[in-house]
Scaffold this motif. Sequence first.
Motif, short mmCIF file in Angstrom:
data_model
loop_
_atom_site.label_atom_id
_atom_site.label_comp_id
_atom_site.label_asym_id
_atom_site.label_seq_id
_atom_site.Cartn_x
_atom_site.Cartn_y
_atom_site.Cartn_z
N GLU A 47 0.83 -1.20 0.00
CA GLU A 47 0.00 0.00 0.00
C GLU A 47 0.87 1.26 0.00
O GLU A 47 0.57 2.23 -0.71
CB GLU A 47 -0.94 0.01 1.21
CG GLU A 47 -2.04 -1.02 1.17
CD GLU A 47 -1.57 -2.41 1.62
OE1 GLU A 47 -2.40 -3.33 1.56
OE2 GLU A 47 -0.41 -2.56 2.04
N PHE A 48 1.95 1.24 0.79
CA PHE A 48 2.83 2.41 0.84
C PHE A 48 3.61 2.54 -0.47
O PHE A 48 3.80 3.66 -0.97
CB PHE A 48 3.80 2.30 2.02
CG PHE A 48 4.67 3.52 2.17
CD1 PHE A 48 4.14 4.72 2.63
CD2 PHE A 48 6.02 3.47 1.83
CE1 PHE A 48 4.94 5.85 2.75
CE2 PHE A 48 6.82 4.59 1.96
CZ PHE A 48 6.28 5.78 2.42
N SER A 56 4.38 5.55 -5.50
CA SER A 56 4.40 5.55 -6.97
C SER A 56 3.63 6.75 -7.53
O SER A 56 3.94 7.25 -8.61
CB SER A 56 3.83 4.24 -7.51
OG SER A 56 2.42 4.19 -7.37
N PHE A 57 2.61 7.21 -6.80
CA PHE A 57 1.86 8.40 -7.20
C PHE A 57 2.62 9.68 -6.84
O PHE A 57 2.47 10.70 -7.52
CB PHE A 57 0.49 8.44 -6.53
CG PHE A 57 -0.49 7.43 -7.06
CD1 PHE A 57 -0.76 7.33 -8.42
CD2 PHE A 57 -1.14 6.57 -6.20
CE1 PHE A 57 -1.68 6.41 -8.91
CE2 PHE A 57 -2.06 5.64 -6.67
CZ PHE A 57 -2.33 5.56 -8.03
N TYR A 58 3.42 9.61 -5.77
CA TYR A 58 4.13 10.80 -5.26
C TYR A 58 5.61 10.46 -5.06
O TYR A 58 6.10 10.36 -3.93
CB TYR A 58 3.51 11.27 -3.94
CG TYR A 58 2.03 11.57 -4.05
CD1 TYR A 58 1.58 12.77 -4.59
CD2 TYR A 58 1.09 10.64 -3.62
CE1 TYR A 58 0.23 13.04 -4.70
CE2 TYR A 58 -0.28 10.90 -3.74
CZ TYR A 58 -0.70 12.11 -4.28
OH TYR A 58 -2.04 12.37 -4.40
N PRO A 59 6.36 10.26 -6.18
CA PRO A 59 7.75 9.78 -6.06
C PRO A 59 8.68 10.76 -5.36
O PRO A 59 9.77 10.35 -4.90
CB PRO A 59 8.16 9.56 -7.53
CG PRO A 59 7.21 10.40 -8.33
CD PRO A 59 5.93 10.41 -7.58
N ASN A 88 -2.83 11.35 3.34
CA ASN A 88 -3.14 12.78 3.44
C ASN A 88 -1.88 13.63 3.30
O ASN A 88 -1.87 14.65 2.61
CB ASN A 88 -3.79 13.07 4.79
CG ASN A 88 -5.30 12.96 4.73
OD1 ASN A 88 -5.84 12.25 3.89
ND2 ASN A 88 -5.99 13.64 5.63
N ALA A 89 -0.82 13.19 3.98
CA ALA A 89 0.43 13.96 3.95
C ALA A 89 1.00 14.01 2.53
O ALA A 89 1.44 15.06 2.06
CB ALA A 89 1.44 13.34 4.91
N ALA A 90 1.00 12.86 1.83
CA ALA A 90 1.55 12.82 0.47
C ALA A 90 0.76 13.72 -0.46
O ALA A 90 1.33 14.46 -1.28
CB ALA A 90 1.55 11.37 -0.03
N VAL A 126 -8.22 12.78 -4.75
CA VAL A 126 -8.49 12.33 -6.11
C VAL A 126 -9.10 10.95 -6.06
O VAL A 126 -8.48 10.01 -5.55
CB VAL A 126 -7.19 12.31 -6.95
CG1 VAL A 126 -7.48 11.81 -8.36
CG2 VAL A 126 -6.55 13.68 -6.97
N MET A 127 -10.33 10.78 -6.58
CA MET A 127 -10.98 9.48 -6.55
C MET A 127 -10.17 8.46 -7.32
O MET A 127 -9.63 8.75 -8.38
CB MET A 127 -12.35 9.59 -7.20
CG MET A 127 -13.56 9.49 -6.32
SD MET A 127 -13.41 8.74 -4.75
CE MET A 127 -15.09 8.31 -4.56
N GLY A 128 -10.05 7.24 -6.79
CA GLY A 128 -9.29 6.20 -7.44
C GLY A 128 -7.85 6.15 -6.98
O GLY A 128 -7.17 5.15 -7.16
N ARG A 129 -7.38 7.24 -6.41
CA ARG A 129 -6.02 7.27 -5.89
C ARG A 129 -6.01 7.14 -4.38
O ARG A 129 -5.30 6.34 -3.82
CB ARG A 129 -5.34 8.57 -6.27
CG ARG A 129 -4.43 8.45 -7.45
CD ARG A 129 -3.59 9.71 -7.58
NE ARG A 129 -3.16 9.85 -8.95
CZ ARG A 129 -2.32 10.77 -9.35
NH1 ARG A 129 -1.84 11.66 -8.52
NH2 ARG A 129 -1.97 10.82 -10.61
N SER A 130 -6.81 7.95 -3.75
CA SER A 130 -6.67 8.10 -2.30
C SER A 130 -7.84 7.57 -1.50
O SER A 130 -7.75 7.48 -0.29
CB SER A 130 -6.49 9.58 -1.96
OG SER A 130 -5.46 10.14 -2.73
#
Length: 372
Positions: free
Chosen positions: A85-86, A91-94, A126-128, A190-194
Amino acid sequence: MGTLAGGVAHDLNNILSGIVSYPELILMDLPKDSPLRKPILTIQKSGEKAAVIVQDLLTLARRGVSITDVLNLNHIISEQLKSPEFEKLISFYPDVKAKTDLEKDLLNIKGSAAHLSKSVMNILSNAAEAMPGGGTVLISTENLYLDRPIKGYNHVESGEYVTVTFSDTGMGIPEEDAKRIFEPFYTKKVMGRSGTGLGMAVVWGTVKDHKGYIDIQSMVGKGTTFTLYFPVTREEIAKDESLLPIVDYMGKGELILVVDDVEEQREIATGMLRKLGYSVTSVSSGEEAVEYLKTDSADLIVLDMIMDPGINGRETYERIISLYPNQKAIIASGFSETDDVKAAQKLGAGQYIKKPYTLEKIGIAVKDELKK
């Protein structure tokens, strides 16, 4: 909303039982080199992850956490930072980095590892998202004696606490959003991401269920700090008793009566118990169970707590012990321990086990109760 979430979660738990439990039975009969083992294990793991999401709904409904295990937050944090999960989040927030400053001799707390792990991931998410251009989130833990008020609480119990703090260097939370951040379904993600907007509501519910507190400090343009406080326990972490040899909880042909209004649940419990060497009969209602026992006997009953229509598990057990005062039983439910579960146990019922079933969970509970 809580009632709706609780009802949906109960139905989903029944559906998930087949996805979590049947693979275990199939794997027992597959050769170790079978190419089917990997996809079946994937199905099972996916079902287990879905069951954790169901727990989010139960937490939202304020009926989800049964606090029983002694845990250490350092371990939970370390495991989450190594989790798939992390990895997906990063991968979304490199350009987001996570650093830790964990107190070496952190004291233990008592709680639910699944819920606490989920809360850690929700806050990290939330932080990312608050650092789209990159930044750092610092996760720190500390032993603390709390003897001062905490913002947002009229009363705080003084005593020993463990704190876990998440400090990011993000955009901060505007005051009007900070006031609503723990509301269910309130989200700017963002739906689908978070996720679905349940994240921080689940964090709040989990902290409350663990008799803890949560504090937020945020400044727009500077970042946000979440501090979670959990009361300390002086109990030691139990040794890992998972993966017991199956021989330790095999039966010897004892007759088990499975009582459940859902056909799939009866079939799963029956299949597992037969695999463990028991003779098994099943019925679909409390009324049928009472009628069965008027002419036949059972060494133990596996009794579903919520059955509809008809009498529930507690009422069923009351009628049974009026006929056979020493009848052994264990309780099963998709919910955490309810007042009805506790009432049935006061009447003499044994362990409570939470669905979805696993072979080890139902096997150990039945074996232990039969020994009494």
